[in-house]
Design an enzyme around this catalytic site. Sequence first.
Site, PDB file in Angstrom:
ATOM      1  N   ARG A  70      10.750  -2.199  10.495  1.00  0.00           N
ATOM      2  CA  ARG A  70       9.737  -1.684  11.414  1.00  0.00           C
ATOM      3  C   ARG A  70       9.601  -2.628  12.602  1.00  0.00           C
ATOM      4  O   ARG A  70       9.537  -3.845  12.409  1.00  0.00           O
ATOM      5  CB  ARG A  70       8.389  -1.574  10.691  1.00  0.00           C
ATOM      6  CG  ARG A  70       8.187  -0.240  10.030  1.00  0.00           C
ATOM      7  CD  ARG A  70       6.957  -0.191   9.189  1.00  0.00           C
ATOM      8  NE  ARG A  70       5.744  -0.696   9.823  1.00  0.00           N
ATOM      9  CZ  ARG A  70       4.533  -0.623   9.267  1.00  0.00           C
ATOM     10  NH1 ARG A  70       4.392  -0.052   8.086  1.00  0.00           N
ATOM     11  NH2 ARG A  70       3.464  -1.098   9.872  1.00  0.00           N
ATOM     12  N   ARG A 130      -9.779   1.884   8.719  1.00  0.00           N
ATOM     13  CA  ARG A 130      -9.315   0.526   8.969  1.00  0.00           C
ATOM     14  C   ARG A 130     -10.369  -0.315   9.677  1.00  0.00           C
ATOM     15  O   ARG A 130     -10.114  -1.451  10.044  1.00  0.00           O
ATOM     16  CB  ARG A 130      -8.060   0.583   9.827  1.00  0.00           C
ATOM     17  CG  ARG A 130      -6.889  -0.160   9.191  1.00  0.00           C
ATOM     18  CD  ARG A 130      -5.727   0.028  10.111  1.00  0.00           C
ATOM     19  NE  ARG A 130      -4.568  -0.735   9.799  1.00  0.00           N
ATOM     20  CZ  ARG A 130      -3.503  -0.242   9.193  1.00  0.00           C
ATOM     21  NH1 ARG A 130      -3.500   0.982   8.733  1.00  0.00           N
ATOM     22  NH2 ARG A 130      -2.436  -0.991   9.043  1.00  0.00           N
ATOM     23  N   ARG A 139      11.172  -6.870   4.605  1.00  0.00           N
ATOM     24  CA  ARG A 139      10.981  -5.445   4.273  1.00  0.00           C
ATOM     25  C   ARG A 139      11.942  -4.552   5.064  1.00  0.00           C
ATOM     26  O   ARG A 139      12.135  -4.724   6.262  1.00  0.00           O
ATOM     27  CB  ARG A 139       9.534  -5.081   4.600  1.00  0.00           C
ATOM     28  CG  ARG A 139       9.199  -3.627   4.424  1.00  0.00           C
ATOM     29  CD  ARG A 139       7.735  -3.432   4.232  1.00  0.00           C
ATOM     30  NE  ARG A 139       6.978  -3.515   5.482  1.00  0.00           N
ATOM     31  CZ  ARG A 139       5.670  -3.239   5.537  1.00  0.00           C
ATOM     32  NH1 ARG A 139       5.001  -2.916   4.450  1.00  0.00           N
ATOM     33  NH2 ARG A 139       5.037  -3.327   6.683  1.00  0.00           N
ATOM     34  N   LYS A 146       0.827  -1.216   0.000  1.00  0.00           N
ATOM     35  CA  LYS A 146       0.000   0.000   0.000  1.00  0.00           C
ATOM     36  C   LYS A 146       0.857   1.261   0.000  1.00  0.00           C
ATOM     37  O   LYS A 146       0.628   2.173  -0.774  1.00  0.00           O
ATOM     38  CB  LYS A 146      -0.933   0.039   1.218  1.00  0.00           C
ATOM     39  CG  LYS A 146      -2.024  -1.013   1.213  1.00  0.00           C
ATOM     40  CD  LYS A 146      -3.041  -0.764   2.310  1.00  0.00           C
ATOM     41  CE  LYS A 146      -2.489  -0.866   3.714  1.00  0.00           C
ATOM     42  NZ  LYS A 146      -1.955  -2.179   4.089  1.00  0.00           N
ATOM     43  N   ARG A 188      -1.332  -8.544  13.189  1.00  0.00           N
ATOM     44  CA  ARG A 188      -1.839  -7.511  12.273  1.00  0.00           C
ATOM     45  C   ARG A 188      -2.735  -8.126  11.194  1.00  0.00           C
ATOM     46  O   ARG A 188      -3.728  -7.542  10.792  1.00  0.00           O
ATOM     47  CB  ARG A 188      -0.667  -6.736  11.642  1.00  0.00           C
ATOM     48  CG  ARG A 188      -0.020  -5.768  12.649  1.00  0.00           C
ATOM     49  CD  ARG A 188       1.362  -5.319  12.214  1.00  0.00           C
ATOM     50  NE  ARG A 188       1.382  -4.639  10.946  1.00  0.00           N
ATOM     51  CZ  ARG A 188       2.459  -4.550  10.160  1.00  0.00           C
ATOM     52  NH1 ARG A 188       3.607  -5.117  10.507  1.00  0.00           N
ATOM     53  NH2 ARG A 188       2.399  -3.902   9.031  1.00  0.00           N
TER      54      ARG A 188
HETATM   55  P1  AMP Z   1       0.577   0.867   8.683  1.00  0.00           P
HETATM   56  O1  AMP Z   1       1.789   1.705   8.499  1.00  0.00           O
HETATM   57  O2  AMP Z   1      -0.600   1.343   7.865  1.00  0.00           O
HETATM   58  O3  AMP Z   1       0.841  -0.602   8.517  1.00  0.00           O
HETATM   59  O4  AMP Z   1       0.109   1.074  10.207  1.00  0.00           O
HETATM   60  C1  AMP Z   1       0.933   0.660  11.287  1.00  0.00           C
HETATM   61  C2  AMP Z   1       0.128   0.578  12.554  1.00  0.00           C
HETATM   62  O5  AMP Z   1      -0.432   1.872  12.872  1.00  0.00           O
HETATM   63  C3  AMP Z   1      -1.091  -0.341  12.502  1.00  0.00           C
HETATM   64  O6  AMP Z   1      -0.749  -1.701  12.745  1.00  0.00           O
HETATM   65  C4  AMP Z   1      -1.958   0.236  13.624  1.00  0.00           C
HETATM   66  O7  AMP Z   1      -1.458  -0.118  14.898  1.00  0.00           O
HETATM   67  C5  AMP Z   1      -1.712   1.736  13.452  1.00  0.00           C
HETATM   68  N1  AMP Z   1      -2.697   2.337  12.528  1.00  0.00           N
HETATM   69  C6  AMP Z   1      -2.458   2.855  11.295  1.00  0.00           C
HETATM   70  N2  AMP Z   1      -3.588   3.315  10.739  1.00  0.00           N
HETATM   71  C7  AMP Z   1      -4.579   3.068  11.629  1.00  0.00           C
HETATM   72  C8  AMP Z   1      -5.992   3.283  11.646  1.00  0.00           C
HETATM   73  N3  AMP Z   1      -6.626   3.824  10.602  1.00  0.00           N
HETATM   74  N4  AMP Z   1      -6.687   2.901  12.758  1.00  0.00           N
HETATM   75  C9  AMP Z   1      -6.069   2.379  13.815  1.00  0.00           C
HETATM   76  N5  AMP Z   1      -4.753   2.108  13.863  1.00  0.00           N
HETATM   77  C10 AMP Z   1      -4.008   2.447  12.791  1.00  0.00           C
END
Ligand code: AMP
Length: 219
Positions: free
Chosen positions: A161, A88, A127, A13, A172
């Site tokens: 990460r 989400r 990654r 993404k 996740r």
């Molecule tokens: P990402 O970089 O999109 O994979 O997001 C990393 C982490 O941030 C996720 O596993 C959640 O813990 C948190 N996070 C990101 N976006 C959201 C969202 N829209 N709602 C809740 N938690 C989020």
Amino acid sequence: MRIVLVGPPGAGKGTQAAYLAKNLSIPHISTGDLFRANISQGTPLGKQAKQFIDGGELVPDEVTIGMARDRMTQSDAVNGFLLDGFPRNVTQAKALDASLGADGLALDAVLDLEVPEDEVVKRIAGRRICRNDSAHVFHVSYNPPKTEGVCDVCGGELYQRPDDDEETVRKRLEVYHRETEPIIDHYRGQGLVVTISALGKVTDVTERAMEALKRDAAA
Ligand code: AMP
């Protein structure tokens, strides 16, 4: 255009959002990036979010929705945006619908990146991300940097990460299936979902996505 990008962790993404946002001249808004920036700056919001992110859980809606709304109302987003990682869950999707609707606006498309689960795990395990720019993404075997640990694009330090370890990735994925997948049906009901395969070369996926969005806009 106002676009939401959905897909499991590791679907690409962030990588695709960076290219698509550039092609479409709209800002790429990633709630994950916003949280990580808050964490590295040690803000109260970052402190609140950290425990959830580290555990692979979603950050509570009250925190997330306000943060996303603030970002979407900044001046660069008046003509559109590409949302990556938001909404989400269905509560967030309904909050987004309501806040756009209140301004007489609506989403144009929800781009769903499809990728098999075993591929997701392989992608995330290898990654590596640049500390300077999260759009600079590498993979130890599929897309290795020229020099280990160094970003080819800007020379920044590459890191893994903390939530990309196997146990957190599993968590996740479970959260994705339970909380995030239902938003696809929510948006399917509005006729907004465009699904493409996220397998193959990054440039091929971007091309596929651009074509699907064009077809959708013409329909
Ligand atoms: P990402 O970089 O999109 O994979 O997001 C990393 C982490 O941030 C996720 O596993 C959640 O813990 C948190 N996070 C990101 N976006 C959201 C969202 N829209 N709602 C809740 N938690 C989020």
